[in-house]
Design a protein around this motif. Structure first.
Motif, PDB file in Angstrom:
ATOM      1  N   LYS A   3       0.837  -1.199   0.000  1.00  0.00           N
ATOM      2  CA  LYS A   3       0.000   0.000   0.000  1.00  0.00           C
ATOM      3  C   LYS A   3       0.870   1.246   0.000  1.00  0.00           C
ATOM      4  O   LYS A   3       2.076   1.190   0.258  1.00  0.00           O
ATOM      5  CB  LYS A   3      -0.901   0.018   1.242  1.00  0.00           C
ATOM      6  CG  LYS A   3      -1.804  -1.190   1.371  1.00  0.00           C
ATOM      7  CD  LYS A   3      -2.844  -1.208   0.276  1.00  0.00           C
ATOM      8  CE  LYS A   3      -3.784  -2.402   0.430  1.00  0.00           C
ATOM      9  NZ  LYS A   3      -4.631  -2.603  -0.747  1.00  0.00           N
ATOM     10  N   THR A  99       1.223  -5.160   3.625  1.00  0.00           N
ATOM     11  CA  THR A  99       1.045  -3.739   3.258  1.00  0.00           C
ATOM     12  C   THR A  99       2.358  -2.998   3.023  1.00  0.00           C
ATOM     13  O   THR A  99       2.372  -1.945   2.394  1.00  0.00           O
ATOM     14  CB  THR A  99       0.308  -3.000   4.388  1.00  0.00           C
ATOM     15  OG1 THR A  99       1.107  -3.111   5.587  1.00  0.00           O
ATOM     16  CG2 THR A  99      -1.075  -3.581   4.642  1.00  0.00           C
ATOM     17  N   VAL A 145      -6.481  -0.897   8.260  1.00  0.00           N
ATOM     18  CA  VAL A 145      -6.197  -1.350   6.888  1.00  0.00           C
ATOM     19  C   VAL A 145      -6.387  -2.862   6.782  1.00  0.00           C
ATOM     20  O   VAL A 145      -6.943  -3.372   5.795  1.00  0.00           O
ATOM     21  CB  VAL A 145      -4.764  -0.926   6.483  1.00  0.00           C
ATOM     22  CG1 VAL A 145      -4.366  -1.536   5.141  1.00  0.00           C
ATOM     23  CG2 VAL A 145      -4.673   0.607   6.418  1.00  0.00           C
ATOM     24  N   LYS A 150      -9.837   2.490   5.427  1.00  0.00           N
ATOM     25  CA  LYS A 150      -8.757   3.427   5.134  1.00  0.00           C
ATOM     26  C   LYS A 150      -8.132   3.901   6.447  1.00  0.00           C
ATOM     27  O   LYS A 150      -8.813   3.930   7.480  1.00  0.00           O
ATOM     28  CB  LYS A 150      -9.310   4.653   4.405  1.00  0.00           C
ATOM     29  CG  LYS A 150      -9.798   4.367   3.007  1.00  0.00           C
ATOM     30  CD  LYS A 150     -10.372   5.641   2.409  1.00  0.00           C
ATOM     31  CE  LYS A 150     -10.916   5.385   1.026  1.00  0.00           C
ATOM     32  NZ  LYS A 150     -11.682   6.510   0.510  1.00  0.00           N
ATOM     33  N   GLY A 165      -3.955   3.658  -1.068  1.00  0.00           N
ATOM     34  CA  GLY A 165      -4.387   2.512  -1.865  1.00  0.00           C
ATOM     35  C   GLY A 165      -3.195   1.672  -2.266  1.00  0.00           C
ATOM     36  O   GLY A 165      -2.128   1.758  -1.650  1.00  0.00           O
ATOM     37  N   ASP A 166      -3.381   0.858  -3.311  1.00  0.00           N
ATOM     38  CA  ASP A 166      -2.280   0.021  -3.776  1.00  0.00           C
ATOM     39  C   ASP A 166      -1.129   0.911  -4.253  1.00  0.00           C
ATOM     40  O   ASP A 166      -1.350   1.955  -4.892  1.00  0.00           O
ATOM     41  CB  ASP A 166      -2.763  -0.899  -4.903  1.00  0.00           C
ATOM     42  CG  ASP A 166      -3.753  -1.936  -4.384  1.00  0.00           C
ATOM     43  OD1 ASP A 166      -3.804  -2.138  -3.153  1.00  0.00           O
ATOM     44  OD2 ASP A 166      -4.485  -2.508  -5.204  1.00  0.00           O
ATOM     45  N   TYR A 167       0.073   0.474  -3.957  1.00  0.00           N
ATOM     46  CA  TYR A 167       1.268   1.283  -4.215  1.00  0.00           C
ATOM     47  C   TYR A 167       1.353   1.748  -5.674  1.00  0.00           C
ATOM     48  O   TYR A 167       1.548   2.947  -5.941  1.00  0.00           O
ATOM     49  CB  TYR A 167       2.493   0.442  -3.827  1.00  0.00           C
ATOM     50  CG  TYR A 167       3.829   1.067  -4.111  1.00  0.00           C
ATOM     51  CD1 TYR A 167       4.211   2.264  -3.528  1.00  0.00           C
ATOM     52  CD2 TYR A 167       4.738   0.434  -4.958  1.00  0.00           C
ATOM     53  CE1 TYR A 167       5.462   2.820  -3.772  1.00  0.00           C
ATOM     54  CE2 TYR A 167       5.981   0.977  -5.214  1.00  0.00           C
ATOM     55  CZ  TYR A 167       6.334   2.174  -4.618  1.00  0.00           C
ATOM     56  OH  TYR A 167       7.569   2.714  -4.877  1.00  0.00           O
TER      57      TYR A 167
END
Ligand code: SF4
Ligand code: SF4
Ligand code: SF4
Length: 237
Positions: A3, A99, A145, A150, A165-167
């Motif tokens: 993340k 994450t 998370v 969030k 969010g996703d990296y």
């Protein structure tokens, strides 16, 4: 999936909702403060303040600007704080596999030299609790998370400054916003996106916002604290 945070400072109004939400979620006590003539309050991060909206008043192109910087841990992909802690107490600082969160455990209280990880951080983030001797900083709201929520600071941000969010998606969003902002602010940069899971878009020279805004050798500040990352991390331009 790893993340990341993308913090778009061009949208920040310094409402400090993120700062308050961070305290509330972690049940951290308020910090006693006094008015010293700046919007920044408290004056610095501390062991119970993991998020701080920094304020800077600067003249750019003959105009006065208020610059806001919602400071927090960058969750470095190869964190210097952890590298130093590992030499002292294994497992004091860990990286969550799912994450990528850099997480400070209760074992940080066992560090023989807690100043080591503090001084290793190029962003001036970790703080020591004088009562427990634990080191403290942003924990990515890992408990939220891991349960599909969030981080608290992202949840409450009303302006779209705080994104999570996703990296890879966050990096794409940062690139897109940078291209938009550059049309009117050619000096805009996204600080240190390839080596961290928290990166900032800034309209102006990062050094105007805060001396540790990016771990760049050309930003004024104590060079020894940032030199580890200055050689490897470069902003999007
Ligand atoms: Fe800025 Fe959002 Fe934090 Fe308000 S909640 S200070 S707009 S980052
Ligand atoms: Fe605080 Fe959680 Fe935001 Fe980190 S992610 S600054 S711990 S609210
Ligand atoms: Fe550690 Fe500092 Fe990187 Fe956070 S920003 S992971 S405290 S070195």
């Amino acid at each position: 999936m790893p993340k990341a945070f993308f913090i778009d400072t061009t949208k920040c109004t310094a409402c400090r909702g993120c700062q308050v939400a961070c305290k509330e979620w972690h049940n951290n006590p308020a910090t006693e403060t006094k008015q010293v003539g700046t919007h920044q309050n408290p004056q610095d991060l501390n062991y119970s303040t993991y998020k701080l909206v920094r304020f800077s008043e600067k003249e750019v192109d003959n105009k006065l600007h208020w610059l806001f910087f919602a400071d927090q841990c960058r969750h470095c992909i190869v964190p210097p704080c952890k590298e130093v802690a590992d030499m002292d107490v294994e497992g004091a600082i860990i990286i969550d596999e799912e994450t990528g969160c850099v997480y400070y455990t209760e074992k940080t209280a066992e560090l023989s030299d807690p100043e080591g990880p503090i001084m290793a951080c190029p962003y001036n983030i970790p703080r020591k609790d004088p009562n427990s001797n634990r080191l403290a900083k942003c924990d990515m709201c890992l408990d939220r998370v891991q349960n599909g929520m969030k981080p608290a600071c992202v949840q409450v941000c009303p302006t779209g400054t705080m994104n999570f969010g996703d990296y890879e998606e966050m990096k794409e969003l940062a690139q897109k916003r940078l291209a938009e902002v550059k049309k009117t602010r050619p000096a805009a940069v996204v600080g240190d996106p390839d080596y961290h899971r928290c990166f900032y878009l800034m309209e102006y020279d990062p050094g105007l916002y805060y001396e540790y805004a990016v771990a760049s050798a050309d930003v004024p500040g104590p060079h020894d604290r940032r030199s580890m990352l200055a050689n490897v991390s470069r902003p999007f331009k």
